[in-house]
Design a protein around this motif. Sequence first.
Motif, short mmCIF file in Angstrom:
data_model
loop_
_atom_site.label_atom_id
_atom_site.label_comp_id
_atom_site.label_asym_id
_atom_site.label_seq_id
_atom_site.Cartn_x
_atom_site.Cartn_y
_atom_site.Cartn_z
N LYS A 36 0.82 -1.21 0.00
CA LYS A 36 0.00 0.00 0.00
C LYS A 36 0.85 1.27 0.00
O LYS A 36 0.56 2.23 -0.70
CB LYS A 36 -0.92 -0.02 1.23
N GLU A 37 1.92 1.23 0.83
CA GLU A 37 2.71 2.46 0.98
C GLU A 37 3.44 2.87 -0.30
O GLU A 37 3.97 3.97 -0.39
CB GLU A 37 3.70 2.35 2.16
N TRP A 38 3.45 2.00 -1.32
CA TRP A 38 4.11 2.35 -2.57
C TRP A 38 3.13 2.59 -3.71
O TRP A 38 3.53 2.73 -4.87
CB TRP A 38 5.11 1.26 -2.95
N GLU A 39 1.87 2.66 -3.37
CA GLU A 39 0.82 2.81 -4.38
C GLU A 39 1.04 4.00 -5.32
O GLU A 39 0.77 3.91 -6.51
CB GLU A 39 -0.54 3.03 -3.69
N ASP A 40 1.50 5.09 -4.74
CA ASP A 40 1.58 6.33 -5.52
C ASP A 40 2.82 6.43 -6.42
O ASP A 40 2.95 7.37 -7.20
CB ASP A 40 1.58 7.53 -4.55
N VAL A 41 3.69 5.46 -6.28
CA VAL A 41 4.95 5.56 -7.04
C VAL A 41 4.89 4.72 -8.31
O VAL A 41 4.47 3.57 -8.32
CB VAL A 41 6.15 5.13 -6.16
N GLU A 42 5.33 5.35 -9.39
CA GLU A 42 5.39 4.66 -10.67
C GLU A 42 6.79 4.06 -10.83
O GLU A 42 7.77 4.81 -10.90
CB GLU A 42 5.14 5.71 -11.77
#
Lengths: 332, 353
Positions: A36-42
């Motif tokens: 979840k904590e990496w959701e925003d990273v492409e």
Amino acid sequence: MTENQKILQKREEELDSDEEQNLLQKPKWVPISKRKEWEDVEPITQKDGPKPPCVVNYSDRYKETMNYFRAVLRSEEISERTLKLSKELLMLSPSYSVAYEFRRNCLFALNGNLKNELFLIEKLLDRLPKNYQLWHHRMKCVEKLNDYSNEMDFLARMMLGDAKNYHVWVYRIWLVKHFQLWDNELEFIEGELEKDHLNNSFWNYRYYVVTKSKTIPLETIYEQEFEFVFGHITKSVNNESPWVYIMNFIKILNKEQLKVLHDKVDELRKRHRHSMWPLFCLFTLYTKYLITEENLDNALTFAKYLGERYDQTRKKYWEKQIKIVEKQKQNL
Amino acid sequence: MSKKEFNRRSHIEYFNLYLNMLPQPIQSMESSRMTILYFAISGLDMLGATDRIKSKEVIEWVYAQQIVPDSKDENKLSENCGFRCGPLFGCDFNPECSRTSTYTYDRAHVAMTYTALAILKILGDDFERIDREAVVNATAKLQQEDGSVAAISGISETDLRYMYCSCVIYTFLDNWGTFDIEKAANYIISCQSYDGGFGLVPNGESHGGSSYCAIASLALMGKLDLIPDKDFVIDWLLRKQTIGFQGRVNKPPDTCYSFWIGASLEILGAYELIDYDQNEQYIFCCQDKLGGFSKWSRSKPDPLHSYFGICGLSLMDKFNLPKINPLYGFRDLTLERPKIQEKTEEKEKEKEN
């Protein structure tokens, strides 16, 4: 693929991959894309081109971790999550230099626990004792921490693994100079030499300590070193280390000291007729410092013995020396 | 192996494997991918097997690893210029080397720049796409206050290996830029140990690898005469031969030192004083049946020891191996290749069977 290549490839795949198999702590890896904590990273993939040579056969875990780390390096984000990711990355790719700098940037900015970091570095060094980046990373962390209290014990543990590990000595040389820890070092290295006088790293380190990194003149320490060195030579006359060590001092000796040295070495020559070292040392004394016709004659005899019997690997070298000394005799 | 037989074919296959792939168990060696590619390419070149190399494709890939100045501001992160180990950072594949953006953590590594240039040279490239000024300026910025050279910009280890890499780069590009040669030479001399050899850092134990880096660097700078007593160094080098060559006093011999120590002796003009037979014997006991050479007998081969094993043999002018340039560590490109008598080698094999 030829038969040979198939066998080669199979053998390469059976290679003991300490770096990956043993380092990975968690048996169950959660892909970063599922966290979840990496959701925003492409994530950023590697672009190897259409026909790359030396194609790397990545594991999925390695590939994905690198993809996310690439995004982090691009954004230069300093945070707890990128600090954690840098650890995962370094466990998989422990020679990636820039990753260590990035990790330190995170650690220092977030006031990370550097003592724990030293713990982690030692764990990795256990598996990879000759990894340059790890040793350098430790140096930088200790420098920042400004606390060397654990380092001597750490070095003692590393020495148990391999007392000749070059990195151990480069690190100790730095540590002692940086924190001015000279006081106990002579006692330390004498103890090590008692255990193993054949370890040349020990002799080199002794030199560093007694000259205090070449700041103390050789004249001041000669007598003490003479006693120490010949104490060891008499126990093991064929050990190259103490011989080259003491021969370095010859250039600063006065007449009397040269005579004492000469007599000592000559005594050893008579007692150990098959050893090359007394002969080599006397050859140097006779041709460079105690030059007389008689001594040059002796030097020629020794060169002959060395080339023909006691140092045959360097036969051609001794033949050359003989010609040089013969000319030297002529010019007397 | 009782009979000394140079397994040219097997060695070709060995290097060909690495030319094509880096196996998964050593995937992390991709941080040195350019140097492994160099061993494979130069190894095949030494063995006269350049037909295995798709030169154009390799050259494209190598150029794509070049970090060129920023398209908007050529001073921005200019210290990062040079060559990467591989496309780790994730930039677009850019073999034309057009200027794009530079990034803080996208950095060249001096050993990768050296091996990239070496690969290009060996494959006959004319360096047309090299941004010479950018590479030279960035490399010069790696030099520290004390004259030593770092591996990458930012915080990095400094030791004689990187000194050597940078000296070769300047030599290949025929431009020493703002590199302070005096300071560098003095730093190298300060690495000399009491026994004649050179340590990796000042006060370091004398070591074959760092001694080579010291001697070759000084030679490239034209400063060999700064060594106060060359005979003293030659003595140290010659004494490193037990059967093969050891890297340090009282250590076992290791194949790669047949090159590091051997090439140092060659540069100092004393190579012919070694014991050729013993050296050859040692290198051969490290030859692997399937190809490649290991550091010790009965251990597994690896690209580095395989490459330097071959260089070690080449120094002895044997097995129709081309002469290496001891300063660069690869084939002397100014000389004509020796003719490989493959048919003769095959006939001798048949005779034995």
